[in-house]
Design a protein around this motif. Structure first.
Motif, mmCIF file in Angstrom:
data_model
loop_
_atom_site.group_PDB
_atom_site.id
_atom_site.type_symbol
_atom_site.label_atom_id
_atom_site.label_comp_id
_atom_site.label_asym_id
_atom_site.label_seq_id
_atom_site.Cartn_x
_atom_site.Cartn_y
_atom_site.Cartn_z
ATOM 1 N N VAL A 96 12.889 -27.991 48.600
ATOM 2 C CA VAL A 96 14.311 -27.893 48.924
ATOM 3 C C VAL A 96 14.969 -29.244 48.662
ATOM 4 C CG1 VAL A 96 16.013 -27.334 50.703
ATOM 5 C CG2 VAL A 96 13.817 -26.130 50.666
ATOM 6 N N LEU A 97 16.052 -29.236 47.884
ATOM 7 C CA LEU A 97 16.768 -30.452 47.510
ATOM 8 C C LEU A 97 18.205 -30.405 48.008
ATOM 9 C CD1 LEU A 97 15.669 -30.589 43.742
ATOM 10 C CD2 LEU A 97 14.562 -31.741 45.678
ATOM 11 N N ASP A 98 18.756 -31.587 48.328
ATOM 12 C CA ASP A 98 20.186 -31.643 48.589
ATOM 13 C C ASP A 98 20.924 -31.785 47.263
ATOM 14 O OD1 ASP A 98 20.160 -34.308 47.780
ATOM 15 O OD2 ASP A 98 20.325 -35.120 49.808
ATOM 16 N N GLU A 99 22.242 -31.894 47.312
ATOM 17 C CA GLU A 99 23.039 -31.902 46.083
ATOM 18 C C GLU A 99 22.761 -33.109 45.190
ATOM 19 O OE1 GLU A 99 27.261 -33.674 47.368
ATOM 20 O OE2 GLU A 99 26.531 -32.068 48.677
ATOM 21 N N HIS A 100 22.146 -34.154 45.754
ATOM 22 C CA HIS A 100 21.834 -35.347 44.982
ATOM 23 C C HIS A 100 20.413 -35.328 44.421
ATOM 24 C CE1 HIS A 100 25.570 -36.946 46.483
ATOM 25 N NE2 HIS A 100 25.155 -36.792 47.735
ATOM 26 N N GLY A 101 19.693 -34.245 44.671
ATOM 27 C CA GLY A 101 18.322 -34.157 44.207
ATOM 28 C C GLY A 101 17.314 -34.780 45.148
ATOM 29 N N ASN A 102 17.758 -35.129 46.368
ATOM 30 C CA ASN A 102 16.841 -35.690 47.366
ATOM 31 C C ASN A 102 16.082 -34.565 48.062
ATOM 32 O OD1 ASN A 102 17.803 -38.402 46.979
ATOM 33 N ND2 ASN A 102 19.618 -37.834 48.157
ATOM 34 N N GLU A 103 14.807 -34.774 48.264
ATOM 35 C CA GLU A 103 13.992 -33.730 48.887
ATOM 36 C C GLU A 103 14.278 -33.599 50.372
ATOM 37 O OE1 GLU A 103 9.314 -32.756 49.800
ATOM 38 O OE2 GLU A 103 9.817 -33.832 47.957
ATOM 39 N N LEU A 104 14.476 -32.357 50.801
ATOM 40 C CA LEU A 104 14.675 -32.056 52.217
ATOM 41 C C LEU A 104 13.411 -31.510 52.867
ATOM 42 C CD1 LEU A 104 18.189 -30.337 52.007
ATOM 43 C CD2 LEU A 104 17.659 -32.720 52.558
ATOM 44 N N GLY A 105 12.463 -31.083 52.058
ATOM 45 C CA GLY A 105 11.213 -30.542 52.582
ATOM 46 C C GLY A 105 10.547 -29.681 51.523
ATOM 47 N N ARG A 106 9.276 -29.367 51.730
ATOM 48 C CA ARG A 106 8.572 -28.544 50.750
ATOM 49 C C ARG A 106 7.472 -27.726 51.401
ATOM 50 N NH1 ARG A 106 5.643 -32.284 46.433
ATOM 51 N NH2 ARG A 106 7.559 -33.469 46.666
ATOM 52 N N ILE A 107 7.105 -26.662 50.714
ATOM 53 C CA ILE A 107 5.954 -25.832 51.075
ATOM 54 C C ILE A 107 5.079 -25.749 49.837
ATOM 55 C CG2 ILE A 107 5.171 -23.557 51.833
ATOM 56 C CD1 ILE A 107 7.942 -23.174 53.105
ATOM 57 N N ASN A 142 12.704 -21.594 56.657
ATOM 58 C CA ASN A 142 13.940 -21.540 57.449
ATOM 59 C C ASN A 142 14.148 -22.820 58.252
ATOM 60 O OD1 ASN A 142 14.846 -18.995 56.609
ATOM 61 N ND2 ASN A 142 13.519 -17.946 58.077
ATOM 62 N N ALA A 143 13.050 -23.423 58.719
ATOM 63 C CA ALA A 143 13.171 -24.696 59.443
ATOM 64 C C ALA A 143 13.683 -25.798 58.518
ATOM 65 C CB ALA A 143 11.828 -25.084 60.041
ATOM 66 N N ILE A 144 13.186 -25.806 57.281
ATOM 67 C CA ILE A 144 13.647 -26.816 56.326
ATOM 68 C C ILE A 144 15.126 -26.606 56.008
ATOM 69 C CG2 ILE A 144 13.408 -27.673 53.961
ATOM 70 C CD1 ILE A 144 10.414 -26.927 54.163
ATOM 71 N N LEU A 145 15.511 -25.362 55.766
ATOM 72 C CA LEU A 145 16.902 -25.075 55.430
ATOM 73 C C LEU A 145 17.836 -25.355 56.601
ATOM 74 C CD1 LEU A 145 16.424 -21.745 53.421
ATOM 75 C CD2 LEU A 145 16.979 -24.000 52.506
ATOM 76 N N ALA A 146 17.321 -25.207 57.814
ATOM 77 C CA ALA A 146 18.161 -25.411 58.993
ATOM 78 C C ALA A 146 18.327 -26.881 59.347
ATOM 79 C CB ALA A 146 17.574 -24.655 60.188
ATOM 80 N N THR A 147 17.292 -27.652 59.133
ATOM 81 C CA THR A 147 17.325 -29.033 59.632
ATOM 82 C C THR A 147 17.227 -30.084 58.548
ATOM 83 O OG1 THR A 147 14.916 -29.081 59.940
ATOM 84 C CG2 THR A 147 16.240 -28.288 61.780
ATOM 85 N N GLY A 148 16.792 -29.683 57.323
ATOM 86 C CA GLY A 148 16.613 -30.689 56.281
ATOM 87 C C GLY A 148 15.585 -31.723 56.694
ATOM 88 N N ASN A 149 14.353 -31.299 56.838
ATOM 89 C CA ASN A 149 13.302 -32.187 57.339
ATOM 90 C C ASN A 149 12.861 -33.189 56.282
ATOM 91 O OD1 ASN A 149 13.162 -31.119 59.919
ATOM 92 N ND2 ASN A 149 11.769 -29.491 59.299
ATOM 93 N N THR A 150 13.720 -34.159 55.968
ATOM 94 C CA THR A 150 13.328 -35.203 55.027
ATOM 95 C C THR A 150 12.243 -36.061 55.650
ATOM 96 O OG1 THR A 150 14.936 -36.805 55.822
ATOM 97 C CG2 THR A 150 15.672 -35.282 54.111
ATOM 98 N N LEU A 151 11.461 -36.705 54.795
ATOM 99 C CA LEU A 151 10.392 -37.545 55.307
ATOM 100 C C LEU A 151 10.953 -38.683 56.154
ATOM 101 C CD1 LEU A 151 7.419 -38.188 55.452
ATOM 102 C CD2 LEU A 151 7.599 -39.350 53.239
ATOM 103 N N GLU A 152 12.045 -39.286 55.706
ATOM 104 C CA GLU A 152 12.635 -40.380 56.477
ATOM 105 C C GLU A 152 13.157 -39.888 57.822
ATOM 106 O OE1 GLU A 152 12.480 -43.615 55.923
ATOM 107 O OE2 GLU A 152 11.195 -43.017 54.255
ATOM 108 N N GLY A 153 13.747 -38.685 57.804
ATOM 109 C CA GLY A 153 14.229 -38.127 59.067
ATOM 110 C C GLY A 153 13.091 -37.848 60.031
#
Length: 443
Positions: free
Chosen positions: A112-123, A137-148
């Protein structure tokens, strides 16, 4: 992946992209198939929706499983409303470029990427429905980036630390994950180690680090640690690491080490894989790993027995309609191949070609097998059929086998023509495959 499912997802993405493009570009957008990840990101910026990239390939049996059993129904429809979903073929230039950029080493992978191509999470890898949807759904809901996740873990909860370590594990970044954990305060490390998920993740990261370093002794030690725990559907993959790392040990020592894995693997296969409703998506790896273990232990009758069992069960589940479940259909091909049932396999490969006429895979595989078994003249019609449907890196793979067949028949001019056409159109994108094709011409 079945063509009907492919068309369905592409049409949904095309519709999403059309919303984001000016009216004058509509005709061009409709003709552009499939859309690129960059185009999806542009649409994401305007629609304020993340992009879910489905990295897959037409030869990926785990992708077949996901298409048939997971990426469908109301839950998938809901995901497609939340995100712009795009299929990225691993054999296409766009797919290969983004897989390298995102360090996606598994097929299938869902990033899952944001509009800038940054990763929000993966399976990574195939998942049963019950596992896939809570994760995506958890990734889409919260954007679980590694930094976050790191920021959240700074508060000290062991579960949050486990989330970070598991994110590193999904990326196969063992050294980075272990270094991050080592950077935590000693008191937090001590508290976290008491958490079962943390302990397992640390062992898995140590294994990943050893694999990258090609340190067989460390691979053996850490694989044994991981296998001693409840790792569910990951067991076959870790066992494969152990097989490779022990390959050069003295036979007696290797056999003794591997024998300890027989009982837990049998329990895994009997309770989670070869049952009416398997808990683990990747049945093929479980069966083949069990066969490999039996053979390493000298138990050849047991190896034959599990292949017979898998063949019988797969045929029962599949029925006569090979197009009903491509994952099972392709599993049966591999089981017949591994069991050396040559006559059955030959007949079955013809059935697969007929069942999946719209892609290159089965005609190519059968043609390649005929080339490898010294039947170049018989191979050429199948390879020509595959060439009509191949694309990207696939075109070079098919051309390689055509060249080998033509040269075996002393038809060098035709071989040169086949290679020249493919190298001109596809060679610049795939230099490694192009080099292999050029080498075949000189052979």
């Amino acid at each position: 992946m079945p063509n009907a499912l492919r068309r369905s997802k592409i049409s949904l993405l095309a519709a999403a992209l059309l919303v984001a493009l000016p009216a004058v570009d509509l005709h061009a957008a409709e003709a552009r198939t499939p859309p690129t990840i960059d185009e999806a990101l542009k649409a994401s910026a305007q629609q304020h929706r993340p992009v879910l990239v489905d990295f897959q390939a037409v030869w990926c049996y785990s992708c077949y499983y996901m298409a048939s059993h997971v990426l469908n129904g109301p839950e998938w429809d809901a995901v497609q409303r939340k995100a712009i979903v795009i299929e990225a073929d691993a054999d296409s230039p766009d797919g290969q470029t983004w897989m390298k950029k995102l360090h996606a080493s598994f097929l299938p992978s869902y990033v899952v990427l944001d509009e800038h191509g940054n990763e929000l999470g993966r399976i990574s890898a195939e998942q049963p429905r019950a596992s896939f949807y809570p994760k995506i759904n958890a990734i889409l809901a919260t954007g679980n980036t590694l930094e976050g996740l790191k920021q959240k873990a700074a508060k000290g909860a062991p579960g949050d630390v486990a989330n970070v370590l598991e994110a590193y594990q999904a990326r196969a970044e063992g050294s980075d994950g272990l270094s991050w954990f080592a950077s935590l305060p000693a008191s937090q490390q001590q508290s976290a180690r008491a958490n079962q998920r943390v302990g397992l993740a640390l062992d898995q990261l140590a294994l990943a680090k050893a694999l990258v370093a090609d340190d067989n002794a460390a691979v053996i030690a850490n694989a044994q640690k991981v296998l001693a725990q409840d790792i569910g559907c990951q067991r076959p993959y870790v066992l494969e690491n152990l097989f490779e790392a022990t390959d050069k040990l003295p036979a007696t020592e290797r056999k003794s080490l591997l024998a300890a894995q027989r009982k837990p693997l049998d329990q895994y296969v009997n309770t989670q894989v070869l049952i009416a409703k398997p808990a683990c998506a990747d049945q093929r790896s479980a069966v083949l790993t069990s066969v490999q273990l039996d053979e390493a232990l000298g138990e050849h009758d047991a190896a034959a027995a599990i292949l017979d069992r898998a063949i019988t069960q797969t045929r029962q589940r599949l029925g006569t309609n090979l197009a009903s479940d491509r994952n099972l259909a392709d599993n049966l091909r591999i089981y017949l191949l591994r069991a050396k049932r040559s006559a059955e396999l030959d007949d079955y490969q013809h059935q697969l070609i007929a069942a999946y006429p719209d892609d290159y895979v089965y005609a190519y595989r059968y043609g390649r097998n005929l080339v490898e078994t010294g039947k170049p003249a018989q191979a050429l019609p199948y390879l020509a059929q595959a060439a009509d449907k191949a694309y990207g890196a696939n075109r070079l793979a098919v051309a390689l086998q055509r060249v080998k067949a033509l040269k075996a028949l002393h038809r060098d001019d035709e071989a040169n023509k086949v290679a020249a056409e493919v190298l001109e159109t596809n060679g610049p994108w795939f230099p490694q495959q192009a080099d292999a094709l050029k080498a075949a011409l000189k052979a």
